[in-house]
Every structure is written in C-alpha cells, then in structure tokens.
Design a protein around this motif. Structure first.
Motif, PDB file in Angstrom:
ATOM      1  N   LEU A 133       0.835  -1.199   0.000  1.00 39.77           N
ATOM      2  CA  LEU A 133       0.000   0.000   0.000  1.00 39.77           C
ATOM      3  C   LEU A 133       0.870   1.250   0.000  1.00 39.77           C
ATOM      4  N   ASP A 134       1.937   1.250   0.780  1.00 41.22           N
ATOM      5  CA  ASP A 134       2.853   2.392   0.795  1.00 41.22           C
ATOM      6  C   ASP A 134       3.476   2.610  -0.577  1.00 41.22           C
ATOM      7  N   GLU A 160       3.706   5.739  -5.512  1.00 46.47           N
ATOM      8  CA  GLU A 160       3.588   5.777  -6.970  1.00 46.47           C
ATOM      9  C   GLU A 160       2.522   6.769  -7.419  1.00 46.47           C
ATOM     10  N   VAL A 161       1.395   6.816  -6.735  1.00 45.03           N
ATOM     11  CA  VAL A 161       0.332   7.759  -7.106  1.00 45.03           C
ATOM     12  C   VAL A 161       0.828   9.197  -6.969  1.00 45.03           C
ATOM     13  N   GLN A 162       1.541   9.475  -5.892  1.00 48.04           N
ATOM     14  CA  GLN A 162       2.055  10.834  -5.698  1.00 48.04           C
ATOM     15  C   GLN A 162       3.075  11.186  -6.779  1.00 48.04           C
ATOM     16  N   ALA A 163       3.948  10.253  -7.097  1.00 47.54           N
ATOM     17  CA  ALA A 163       4.937  10.493  -8.151  1.00 47.54           C
ATOM     18  C   ALA A 163       4.244  10.714  -9.486  1.00 47.54           C
ATOM     19  N   ARG A 164       3.268   9.884  -9.793  1.00 48.59           N
ATOM     20  CA  ARG A 164       2.562  10.003 -11.069  1.00 48.59           C
ATOM     21  C   ARG A 164       1.811  11.330 -11.164  1.00 48.59           C
ATOM     22  N   GLN A 165       1.195  11.767 -10.069  1.00 54.87           N
ATOM     23  CA  GLN A 165       0.501  13.059 -10.104  1.00 54.87           C
ATOM     24  C   GLN A 165       1.492  14.200 -10.286  1.00 54.87           C
ATOM     25  N   ALA A 166       2.619  14.152  -9.600  1.00 57.34           N
ATOM     26  CA  ALA A 166       3.626  15.202  -9.744  1.00 57.34           C
ATOM     27  C   ALA A 166       4.183  15.218 -11.164  1.00 57.34           C
ATOM     28  N   ALA A 173      10.005  16.547  -8.891  1.00 58.78           N
ATOM     29  CA  ALA A 173      10.663  16.496  -7.586  1.00 58.78           C
ATOM     30  C   ALA A 173      10.478  17.820  -6.842  1.00 58.78           C
ATOM     31  N   CYS A 174      10.544  18.933  -7.560  1.00 59.69           N
ATOM     32  CA  CYS A 174      10.290  20.241  -6.939  1.00 59.69           C
ATOM     33  C   CYS A 174       8.880  20.291  -6.351  1.00 59.69           C
ATOM     34  N   LEU A 175       7.913  19.797  -7.109  1.00 60.13           N
ATOM     35  CA  LEU A 175       6.524  19.822  -6.656  1.00 60.13           C
ATOM     36  C   LEU A 175       6.306  18.929  -5.443  1.00 60.13           C
ATOM     37  N   LEU A 176       6.962  17.794  -5.423  1.00 62.20           N
ATOM     38  CA  LEU A 176       6.825  16.876  -4.295  1.00 62.20           C
ATOM     39  C   LEU A 176       7.483  17.425  -3.032  1.00 62.20           C
ATOM     40  N   ALA A 177       8.575  18.153  -3.191  1.00 63.25           N
ATOM     41  CA  ALA A 177       9.319  18.661  -2.045  1.00 63.25           C
ATOM     42  C   ALA A 177       8.806  20.002  -1.535  1.00 63.25           C
ATOM     43  N   ALA A 185      -2.211  17.632  -1.219  1.00 63.64           N
ATOM     44  CA  ALA A 185      -2.668  17.492   0.166  1.00 63.64           C
ATOM     45  C   ALA A 185      -2.649  16.031   0.613  1.00 63.64           C
ATOM     46  N   PRO A 186      -1.475  15.409   0.629  1.00 67.40           N
ATOM     47  CA  PRO A 186      -1.428  14.005   1.047  1.00 67.40           C
ATOM     48  C   PRO A 186      -1.755  13.871   2.532  1.00 67.40           C
ATOM     49  N   ASP A 187      -2.384  12.766   2.886  1.00 66.54           N
ATOM     50  CA  ASP A 187      -2.634  12.526   4.302  1.00 66.54           C
ATOM     51  C   ASP A 187      -1.337  12.025   4.948  1.00 66.54           C
ATOM     52  N   ASP A 188      -1.387  11.772   6.251  1.00 70.75           N
ATOM     53  CA  ASP A 188      -0.179  11.346   6.967  1.00 70.75           C
ATOM     54  C   ASP A 188       0.406  10.057   6.393  1.00 70.75           C
ATOM     55  N   ARG A 189      -0.451   9.107   6.064  1.00 70.71           N
ATOM     56  CA  ARG A 189       0.045   7.841   5.496  1.00 70.71           C
ATOM     57  C   ARG A 189       0.734   8.088   4.154  1.00 70.71           C
ATOM     58  N   GLY A 190       0.153   8.959   3.347  1.00 70.19           N
ATOM     59  CA  GLY A 190       0.750   9.292   2.059  1.00 70.19           C
ATOM     60  C   GLY A 190       2.099   9.973   2.217  1.00 70.19           C
ATOM     61  N   ARG A 191       2.201  10.874   3.177  1.00 69.42           N
ATOM     62  CA  ARG A 191       3.488  11.552   3.434  1.00 69.42           C
ATOM     63  C   ARG A 191       4.545  10.552   3.892  1.00 69.42           C
ATOM     64  N   ARG A 192       4.159   9.638   4.768  1.00 66.19           N
ATOM     65  CA  ARG A 192       5.117   8.613   5.225  1.00 66.19           C
ATOM     66  C   ARG A 192       5.521   7.691   4.086  1.00 66.19           C
ATOM     67  N   ALA A 193       4.562   7.328   3.244  1.00 59.24           N
ATOM     68  CA  ALA A 193       4.842   6.405   2.142  1.00 59.24           C
ATOM     69  C   ALA A 193       5.836   7.003   1.149  1.00 59.24           C
ATOM     70  N   ALA A 194       5.794   8.312   0.973  1.00 62.04           N
ATOM     71  CA  ALA A 194       6.674   8.980   0.008  1.00 62.04           C
ATOM     72  C   ALA A 194       7.708   9.854   0.712  1.00 62.04           C
ATOM     73  N   ALA A 195       8.122   9.426   1.895  1.00 63.55           N
ATOM     74  CA  ALA A 195       9.046  10.246   2.697  1.00 63.55           C
ATOM     75  C   ALA A 195      10.338  10.556   1.947  1.00 63.55           C
ATOM     76  N   LEU A 196      10.923   9.590   1.272  1.00 65.15           N
ATOM     77  CA  LEU A 196      12.161   9.837   0.519  1.00 65.15           C
ATOM     78  C   LEU A 196      11.895  10.759  -0.667  1.00 65.15           C
ATOM     79  N   LEU A 197      10.808  10.514  -1.355  1.00 67.65           N
ATOM     80  CA  LEU A 197      10.451  11.268  -2.548  1.00 67.65           C
ATOM     81  C   LEU A 197      10.112  12.724  -2.232  1.00 67.65           C
ATOM     82  N   ARG A 198       9.629  12.978  -1.030  1.00 66.75           N
ATOM     83  CA  ARG A 198       9.234  14.333  -0.647  1.00 66.75           C
ATOM     84  C   ARG A 198      10.274  15.049   0.216  1.00 66.75           C
ATOM     85  N   HIS A 199      11.375  14.395   0.522  1.00 66.51           N
ATOM     86  CA  HIS A 199      12.382  14.995   1.408  1.00 66.51           C
ATOM     87  C   HIS A 199      13.221  16.000   0.627  1.00 66.51           C
TER      88      HIS A 199
END
Length: 179
Positions: free
Chosen positions: A27-28, A33-39, A104-108, A138-152
């Motif tokens: 699930l993570d 992947e969804v966050q990356a694809r949207q970005a 990557a700019c959008l995710l970070a 507007a990712p929820d907490d689970r989404g932020r944790r799932a993409a922690a590396l991608l959003r750091h």
C-alpha cells in the motif's frame, strides 16, 4: 505520435519511484507511486502544454535517464531488471530530465505544487478531464510517510536544483504556457 504524454509520464514516474522508493508495504508503494505520477503529470503538462508540444516530444524523444542516474549515483542496471533481457531498460529512454526535476520540486515544496496545479486550470490537457491532484497537493499522513524519501527536500535537492529555475519561471504570473 502521441498527444497524451502517457509513455513519458509512466517512465518518468517509474524512474522517481525506483530512485526514491517507499520502503514500506504494498500500500505504501502504491501511495508513493500515485504521488509520483501526479507530480509527473503536472510537470509534464506544464512542460508540454499543447497537443503539438506533446506530439513533438513524441517524435524527438526525451533524452532518457542517463544524466539523472549519474546525479543520484545509480547505474541503469541497478534497478533489478533481468540482465538477459535486452529491452529491460527500454522504458528509461522515455524519462524526461526536466519533468523529473520539476516533479521532484513539486513533491518537495507544497506551495510550489499548489501554484503548479492552479496554473493548469486553463491548460488544454485539463480541458474536459476531471483532474484531481489531491495526493500531490494534500497528502494525508500515510501518504506523506509512504513517500518520505520522494518528498524529502534534502534528498531530492540534486534533482530539484537541475531545473527548478525553469519551473519557477513557468509559474511566474504573466508567463505564457508554451514550451
């Protein structure tokens, strides 16, 4: 030729999620992947705002992931593909360096993501398509944790620094949405 940018979006999102994996459950991985694809979708629509732009990149190509791989310190074969399959890395030829950097700019940077999504309101890509980029903006907490590396911001800094200025310029009011 294609006008929907789907090969570019798929390959570029795959590059991001393989370079900055979720490291969690299935699930993570899916949430990452969804966050990356949207970005990547937002970045690609900004970079190639018209059907003609999309068709031209379909003809000319994107440049591939070689330079990006060097920046993150990965060789193309390090993605776990089968060595005996000659086309295993063919998807990497559709990776677009500028779109990776902008995504990557959008995710970070959530503020930049909001501005980018707002800039697409009058885009020909968004016309008639219900586009919801909530997982990006507007990712929820689970989404932020799932993409922690991608959003750091620090981890993706080598990628974001490559083309951030071009994204900021594109999002500056009064700038035309042309490539």
């Amino acid at each position: 030729m294609f006008a929907d940018l789907s090969p570019l979006i798929a390959a570029t999102a795959q590059w991001l999620t393989r370079s900055y994996p979720s490291g969690g459950s299935a699930l993570d991985s899916a949430l990452c992947e969804v966050q990356a694809r949207q970005a990547v979708t937002v970045a690609a629509w900004l970079r190639y705002p018209t059907p003609m732009d999309a068709a031209l990149v379909g003809v000319s190509g994107t440049g591939g992931s070689a330079r990006l791989d060097q920046v993150v310190g990965v060789d193309g074969g390090a993605y776990g593909m089968e060595a005996d399959c000659p086309d295993a890395d063919a998807w990497r030829t559709w990776v677009d360096e500028v779109v990776v950097s902008w995504a990557a700019c959008l995710l970070a940077d959530p503020e930049l993501a909001d501005r980018a999504v707002a800039a697409l309101a009058d885009s020909s890509h968004a016309a008639g398509v219900p586009a919801d980029f909530r997982r990006l903006t507007a990712p929820d907490d689970r989404g932020r944790r799932a993409a922690a590396l991608l959003r750091h911001p620090d981890l993706v800094a080598p990628i974001t620094e490559m083309h951030r200025a071009g994204l900021v310029q594109r999002l500056t009011p009064g700038q035309p949405l042309t490539a």
